[in-house]
Design an enzyme around this catalytic site. Structure first.
Site, short mmCIF file in Angstrom:
data_model
loop_
_atom_site.label_atom_id
_atom_site.label_comp_id
_atom_site.label_asym_id
_atom_site.label_seq_id
_atom_site.Cartn_x
_atom_site.Cartn_y
_atom_site.Cartn_z
CB VAL A 103 -0.98 0.08 1.32
CG1 VAL A 103 -1.95 -1.25 1.25
CG2 VAL A 103 -0.30 -0.02 2.56
CG HIS A 119 -3.86 -5.95 0.40
ND1 HIS A 119 -2.66 -6.66 0.68
CD2 HIS A 119 -4.75 -6.84 -0.03
CE1 HIS A 119 -3.02 -8.02 0.60
NE2 HIS A 119 -4.25 -8.11 0.07
CB SER A 188 5.46 -14.23 4.21
OG SER A 188 4.11 -13.46 4.48
CB ALA A 230 13.24 -8.07 -4.77
#
Ligand code: BV8
Ligand code: ZN
Length: 239
Positions: A103, A119, A188, A230
């Site tokens: 978000v 979300h 996760s 990442a």
């Protein structure tokens, strides 16, 4: 891992339909605390105990203080190499969609345009009673009242126990079910319904790839598991 990385990179070519799902781990290297990592606590509260409608109903000021703290923190963070690589992938691949659980708005700040914020967003405010909603990047130490009906505003995010916006969920499910390649990055895989997207992709024949610092409950079901930051892996895939 280099061989696996090269195989995944080869899969991302051409006009394959590529869907990427990101989670808090993709913003970790920007300095944004993840939900369940060591840094996931705020004033000894777990994010999950505050990101709930009943918490807001009982303690609106405390919950707003949590969100104002996150807005201020994220406002001082910048997109990292992972965000920038995903924006580059969108420019390179004709059939690319980014679905994020985050978000923080960092994908858009990195230049991604086709992003489903499943979300919601820290930068959205909506009324607890009427349909007033707005994007607001200003410093809001105190939770503002609705300019239309005077009731409390709230953060424009999906809290635990709340349904996702139907239109957003429908778009996400349709894209995942059509994907040729599905990448799950920095999550996760504990929060539903996002955590089940890999299965939906797999059931429809997609190649599934996980990018994470460590194994998750889904790792064993993925076709490829690329373990590392990442911010290192995605720029290699974006080539
Ligand atoms: C809903 C907004 C139904 C708020 C968030 C089964 C089916 C349906 C629902 C449920 C179900 N079981 C349980 C539920 C309820 C619940 C749920 O899933 N609970 C979990 C905890 C068990 N789900 C819901 O409530 C959802 N609603 O399903 O509604 C419904 C229908 C009708 C009527 C009523 C209800 C709504 C869920 C949305 C909650 N809101 N965020 C806010 O942010 O304040 S979710 C929140 O968690 C964040 O968005 C976050 O992104 C998300 C997921 O967490 P992760 O992103 O994965 O972050 P995490 O810290 O866990 O992990 C980080 C990962 O990154 C780690 O793996 C780490 O190793 C990795 N990492 C770290 N650094 C790096 C890295 N990887 C790579 N590189 C790095 N550098
Ligand atoms: Zn209102």
């Amino acid at each position: 891992m280099q061989a696996e990385l090269e195989m995944v990179k080869a899969l991302l070519g051409g006009d394959r339909r590529v869907v990427v799902l990101t989670g808090a781990g993709v913003s970790a290297e920007s300095g944004v605390p993840t939900f369940r990592g060591r840094d996931g606590l705020w004033k000894h509260h777990r994010a999950e105990d505050l990101a709930r409608p009943d918490a807001f109903a009982a303690h609106p000021e405390l919950v707003w203080e949590f969100y104002n703290w996150r807005r201020r923190l994220v406002g001082n963070c910048y997109p990292n190499a992972a965000h920038l690589a995903l924006a580059a992938m969108e420019r390179q691949m004709p059939n690319f969609l980014l679905i994020t659980q985050n978000v923080d708005g960092l994908h858009a700040r990195a230049g991604s345009r086709k992003v489903l914020e499943m979300h919601g967003s820290l930068w959205q405010l909506c009324c607890t009673v009427c349909s007033h909603a707005r994007e607001d990047f200003s410093e809001l130490p105190d939770l503002p009242d609705c300019p239309v009906c005077g009731h409390l505003l709230r953060p424009g995010v999906v809290w635990f126990g709340e349904p996702l916006v139907p239109g957003v969920l429908k778009l996400a499910i349709e894209a995942v079910a059509k994907a040729d390649v599905f990448l799950s990055v920095g999550t996760s895989n504990l929060v539903q319904p996002a955590a089940s997207f890999y299965q939906l992709a797999k059931d429809h024949g997609a190649v599934t790839v996980e990018v994470n610092m460590e194994p998750t409950p889904n790792t064993g079901f993925m076709d490829f598991a690329l373990h590392g930051p990442a911010g290192d892996i995605l720029p290699e895939l974006a080539g």
